[in-house]
Write a protein that holds these residues in place. Sequence first.
Motif, PDB file in Angstrom:
ATOM      1  N   LYS A  34      21.879  56.819  -5.236  1.00 15.52           N
ATOM      2  CA  LYS A  34      22.849  55.749  -5.479  1.00 15.52           C
ATOM      3  C   LYS A  34      22.448  54.908  -6.688  1.00 15.52           C
ATOM      4  CE  LYS A  34      23.433  53.409  -1.743  1.00 15.52           C
ATOM      5  NZ  LYS A  34      23.866  52.663  -0.555  1.00 15.52           N
ATOM      6  N   LEU A  35      21.162  54.651  -6.829  1.00 18.30           N
ATOM      7  CA  LEU A  35      20.668  53.867  -7.960  1.00 18.30           C
ATOM      8  C   LEU A  35      20.881  54.604  -9.279  1.00 18.30           C
ATOM      9  CD1 LEU A  35      19.197  51.274  -8.782  1.00 18.30           C
ATOM     10  CD2 LEU A  35      17.048  52.499  -8.438  1.00 18.30           C
ATOM     11  N   SER A  38      24.535  54.425 -10.136  1.00 18.37           N
ATOM     12  CA  SER A  38      24.859  53.066 -10.565  1.00 18.37           C
ATOM     13  C   SER A  38      24.417  52.819 -12.008  1.00 18.37           C
ATOM     14  CB  SER A  38      24.190  52.064  -9.625  1.00 18.37           C
ATOM     15  OG  SER A  38      24.452  50.749 -10.017  1.00 18.37           O
ATOM     16  N   HIS A  39      23.221  53.261 -12.361  1.00 16.85           N
ATOM     17  CA  HIS A  39      22.716  53.075 -13.730  1.00 16.85           C
ATOM     18  C   HIS A  39      23.551  53.859 -14.746  1.00 16.85           C
ATOM     19  CE1 HIS A  39      19.347  50.610 -12.764  1.00 16.85           C
ATOM     20  NE2 HIS A  39      18.695  51.550 -12.083  1.00 16.85           N
ATOM     21  N   ARG A  41      26.746  54.857 -14.392  1.00 18.78           N
ATOM     22  CA  ARG A  41      28.072  54.231 -14.489  1.00 18.78           C
ATOM     23  C   ARG A  41      28.018  52.936 -15.287  1.00 18.78           C
ATOM     24  NH1 ARG A  41      31.057  54.345  -8.773  1.00 18.78           N
ATOM     25  NH2 ARG A  41      32.039  52.630  -9.848  1.00 18.78           N
ATOM     26  N   ASP A  42      27.000  52.119 -15.046  1.00 20.76           N
ATOM     27  CA  ASP A  42      26.856  50.854 -15.776  1.00 20.76           C
ATOM     28  C   ASP A  42      26.636  51.102 -17.268  1.00 20.76           C
ATOM     29  OD1 ASP A  42      27.168  49.468 -13.417  1.00 20.76           O
ATOM     30  OD2 ASP A  42      25.040  48.942 -13.224  1.00 20.76           O
ATOM     31  N   LEU A  76      28.805  51.506  -4.116  1.00 19.40           N
ATOM     32  CA  LEU A  76      27.534  52.155  -4.426  1.00 19.40           C
ATOM     33  C   LEU A  76      26.394  51.167  -4.562  1.00 19.40           C
ATOM     34  CD1 LEU A  76      28.431  54.954  -6.969  1.00 19.40           C
ATOM     35  CD2 LEU A  76      27.448  55.224  -4.721  1.00 19.40           C
ATOM     36  N   GLY A  77      26.598  49.945  -4.271  1.00 14.36           N
ATOM     37  CA  GLY A  77      25.528  48.969  -4.449  1.00 14.36           C
ATOM     38  C   GLY A  77      24.256  49.391  -3.766  1.00 14.36           C
ATOM     39  N   THR A  78      23.148  49.056  -4.386  1.00 17.30           N
ATOM     40  CA  THR A  78      21.846  49.457  -3.840  1.00 17.30           C
ATOM     41  C   THR A  78      21.556  48.596  -2.705  1.00 17.30           C
ATOM     42  OG1 THR A  78      20.729  48.066  -5.460  1.00 17.30           O
ATOM     43  CG2 THR A  78      21.017  50.393  -6.002  1.00 17.30           C
TER      44      THR A  78
END
Length: 78
Positions: A34-35, A38-39, A41-42, A76-78
Amino acid sequence: MARFYFDICNQGEKLADMVGLECDTLGSAFQQAKLIISHIRDAYGATASDWSAWALEVQYSDHSELFRLPFNLAGLGT
């Protein structure tokens, strides 16, 4: 600890993780996946719909697939 590999997949193409990461449990490998998503996508700033064809394939040390996590999952938040 076990080594897990996180391959980035898009429409039949795969960017293989050749290094992997050590994780204590399958749950921590899931959190790491997930992390990573997230990275990515960000970094590219695209909307969730832009990622609908992308997934992260998580593999165990023998490269057997454990699960695929789509990039466009909500929350998807960690």
